[in-house]
Design an enzyme around this catalytic site. Structure first.
Site, mmCIF file in Angstrom:
data_model
loop_
_atom_site.group_PDB
_atom_site.id
_atom_site.type_symbol
_atom_site.label_atom_id
_atom_site.label_comp_id
_atom_site.label_asym_id
_atom_site.label_seq_id
_atom_site.Cartn_x
_atom_site.Cartn_y
_atom_site.Cartn_z
ATOM 1 N N SER A 471 -30.079 -15.348 28.631
ATOM 2 C CA SER A 471 -29.881 -14.579 27.407
ATOM 3 C C SER A 471 -29.975 -15.494 26.183
ATOM 4 O O SER A 471 -31.016 -16.108 25.953
ATOM 5 C CB SER A 471 -28.535 -13.844 27.477
ATOM 6 O OG SER A 471 -28.372 -12.972 26.390
ATOM 7 N N ASP A 523 -34.508 -4.453 31.570
ATOM 8 C CA ASP A 523 -33.611 -5.206 30.698
ATOM 9 C C ASP A 523 -33.984 -5.010 29.234
ATOM 10 O O ASP A 523 -35.148 -5.146 28.840
ATOM 11 C CB ASP A 523 -33.684 -6.687 31.079
ATOM 12 C CG ASP A 523 -32.674 -7.543 30.326
ATOM 13 O OD1 ASP A 523 -31.952 -7.006 29.471
ATOM 14 O OD2 ASP A 523 -32.620 -8.748 30.599
#
Length: 728
Positions: A471, A523
């Site tokens: 991330s 995602d």
């Protein structure tokens, strides 16, 4: 949508949002009406006592208030359910009912005050127990309603609401100078409002100059996103439901078209004959994939004790407590050669990192340095030496705090502080600053020198450098690779679930030489950036404008199995009872021609391994386990947010780890036919399987445990089969 105007001020709530609040108050008042009626007319009172007589009269008066409230709340519910999201004309009378309801609320407030006065004067001397209980009930009910209304008003208050109404009025009169002034005031007011909200969220953190700058930039971003949009939060929820249905319908329509090159949709992405799957039967590619799985363990470990306990909710806390010096006298102590910065008093983060590797039986991994320092543009990380792989690993933590979120949201393009041989190298501003901070830290503390010189007898001087992250950590790791590559030309970066708005096109192409990225399913993060936000904003408005269903039905439809006709997506001819377009649409501020400020397109980094899955059809009760596979993704293909319940869940680091492992477990010699999500079938209606779509050399073998040499997919890795072969 648009926001309701009451008292000449716009509020952050639509006239079709009052169904549930009115229903809550209606049920509460119904219950209290029944109880109060039974108490007043069924139970005996000591009419000889003045306190009882006064209270009976007070209770009968309150019955009248309850009946008036019920009538108003029925009217509000009935009116709020009329019309559609943009067609507000059938709900115009809601504001007048609200005025009446607020007037009744003032009477309730008077009754609440009188009830408190009665309790103060008579509760102790009055011997009538029924009267006492009745008074307590009336007062409690009154104040419950009053506080609920006050909280609702506080949550829906728009500081720029009056300016918004004035701007709308001046636009109708074509007052250009006044419009410009009001527009400027509105933009400043919205930015200030978002700044106050961010500071409220970060109220417990110490303010710094960089943090104040981040407040301003993120506030401007939010103000820009909602600029000229007269929408309320529930409109966005309804828009997400509608947009998901439109995307599913669009995929089904594409697959139903004749002579279509798209064979299937996996995790929302089109699969064609040119789609390249990872050839895990190839030893080099299998070794590379095992390296990807292996280094995900380091990205996962960087999250410290919160992620360790989340992954092991039963025994994780016990394992940490047994090693913690604050709890156990015999707890294991950290080696003196480990440098720790700003961990908590018990060293829980470092202990969790060590336990993470011990649980995986990775005893050859030695931690050299751990920084738990967390600030805006300053991300925690750790450095470890892996003697088994002969690598020095820098692992950068992902988003875990509000400060990390501010770093994430500072998404403007910033030039990378390196010498570009060609083109323009730009990156996500917040992550560029984070990478510069880590590089400076590595140099000042001479951390890499310590790592490479930790055990010269084992040859650490000649170890390679690997940078990993998930991330926020993934984006920072990719940019840090640019900064360290001149000194360590053979380094490699593994970027898991990186942000979509990370690198400019030139930098993205160069990063393919030394960055391997992983994206799981649908995602959200790899598909989001400032340009994508603009498209997302436009698509939300489009589906809201095309919808002719009430908002409450749309939102309820997103939580259960309903016919597709309940969520229409396609435009249809207007019927005789349909409103004219001019009345259905308020052309300003919800004008689709209004765009966000121009921003530089940024893309996810490196060569992307996209872990996709064939989902079984949605059912009301239960789902089968999907089948996972891996393919090479196109960096520019992640340009649209795919709305799905899994778009947030599939970003979590432990879910990425599970998805990578499921690809290995799912590869077997037999060709097993799998099912797809609705709208994800190939054109002939046959279910598509990764093994059926790939060439014979893609038929996988059963893998052993995770261990590298990155390989580049060749032309022979494409999908040569015809639809007839797939039908088999």
């Amino acid at each position: 949508m648009p926001g309701m105007v009451v008292f000449r001020r716009r509020w952050s709530v639509g006239s079709d949002d009052l169904v549930l609040p009115a229903l809550f108050l209606f049920l509460l008042h119904c219950a209290w009406l029944v109880v109060l009626s039974m108490v007043l007319f069924s139970l005996p009172y000591s009419l000889g006592q003045s306190c009882s007589v006064t209270l009976v009269d007070h209770g009968r008066g309150y019955l009248g208030i309850l009946v008036s409230c019920l009538i108003c709340e029925i009217a509000i519910m009935w009116l709020s359910m009329r019309g559609s999201i943009l067609y507000t004309q059938p709900r115009d009378a809601v504001q007048y009912i609200l005025y009446i309801r607020l007037a009744i609320l003032l009477v309730e407030l008077v009754y609440a005050v009188v009830g408190i006065i009665w309790l103060v004067q008579y509760y102790q001397p009055c011997s009538d127990v029924t009267a006492k209980n009745l008074t307590l009930g009336i007062v409690a009910c009154n104040w419950l309603v009053i506080f609920s209304v006050l909280i609702t008003l506080l949550c829906t208050f728009d500081p720029t609401g009056r300016t918004f109404v004035k701007l709308k009025a001046t636009r109708r009169r074509q007052r250009n100078l006044t419009t410009y002034t009001l527009r400027h005031r509105l933009e400043e007011g919205q930015a200030s409002s978002w700044t106050r909200r961010l500071k409220f969220i970060m109220c417990c953190t110490r303010a710094q100059d960089s943090q104040s700058d981040a407040y301003a930039e993120v506030a401007i971003l939010f103000a820009e996103f909602f600029r000229d949009l007269d929408i309320v939060p529930s409109d966005i929820i309804a828009g997400l439901v509608l947009l998901r249905q439109r995307q599913r319908t669009k995929r089904s329509t594409i697959l139903d078209q004749a002579n279509n090159d798209i064979l299937a949709f996996l995790s929302g992405m089109p699969v064609t004959r040119n789609t390249m799957y990872l050839d895990l039967k190839n030893s080099a590619e299998m070794a590379m994939y095992k390296e990807v799985c292996y280094y995900m363990l380091f990205a996962l470990a960087a999250y410290g004790w919160p992620m360790y306990i989340l992954r092991k909710p039963g025994c994780g806390l016990c394992h940490l407590a047994s090693s913690c010096p604050c709890v156990s006298v015999s707890g294991s102590q950290l080696p003196q050669s480990v440098t720790v910065e700003e961990d908590n008093c018990c060293g829980c983060n470092v202990l969790a990192i060590r336990r993470h590797f011990l649980d995986q039986d990775l005893k050859q991994v030695h931690i050299v340095y751990t920084s738990c320092h967390d600030a805006v543009y300053e991300t925690p990380f750790f450095v470890a030496v892996d003697h088994e792989k002969k690598k020095v690993i820098i692992s950068i933590r992902g988003t875990l705090s509000p400060k990390d979120a501010l770093t994430d949201l500072t998404g403007d393009a910033e030039r990378l502080p390196v010498q570009e041989p060609q083109g323009i190298w730009l990156g996500h501003k917040g992550m560029v600053f984070s990478a510069e901070y880590i590089k400076k830290k590595l140099e000042q503390e001479m951390i890499l020198s310590q790592a490479f010189g930790r055990d010269l007898g084992k040859g650490t001087k000649h170890y390679g450098l690997v940078i990993v992250g998930h991330s926020l950590g993934a984006g920072t790791a990719a940019i840090l690779s640019f900064l360290l590559r001149p000194q360590y030309p053979t380094l490699h970066c593994y970027s898991y679930s990186p942000p979509g708005g990370l690198l400019s096109e030139d930098a993205m192409e160069i990063s393919k030489e030394f960055v391997t990225a992983v994206v799981l399913g649908k995602d959200l993060v790899p598909r989001i950036g400032l340009p994508q936000l603009e498209g997302f904003r436009r698509h939300i408005l489009e589906v809201l404008q095309k919808s002719d269903k009430p908002k409450w039905r749309i939102i309820m439809g997103g939580t259960k199995c309903i016919p597709k006709s309940e969520l229409p997506m396609d435009e249809r001819p207007l019927g005789p009872t349909d409103p004219a377009p001019s009345t259905r649409l308020w052309l300003h501020p919800s004008d689709l021609s209004i765009a966000l400020s121009t921003s530089t397109p940024l893309y996810p980094p490196g060569r992307i391994i996209h872990v996709v899955h064939n989902h079984p059809p949605d059912r009301c009760c239960g789902q089968e386990e999907p089948t996972y596979s891996a393919l090479w993704g196109d960096n520019k293909a992640f340009d649209e947010v795919i709305i799905s319940p899994a778009m947030l869940n599939e970003h979590l680091p432990h879910m990425v780890m599970e998805g990578l492992n499921k690809v290995l477990k799912g590869y077997a010699p037999s060709e097993v036919q799998t099912q797809t999500e609705p709208g994800e079938m190939e054109a002939g209606g046959f279910l598509a399987s990764p093994t059926l779509l790939s060439s014979p050399k893609h038929l996988p073998s059963t893998p052993s445990e995770c261990s590298t040499a990155p390989s580049t997919p060749s032309e022979s890795d494409t999908l040569p089969l015809t639809p007839a072969q797939i039908s088999d």
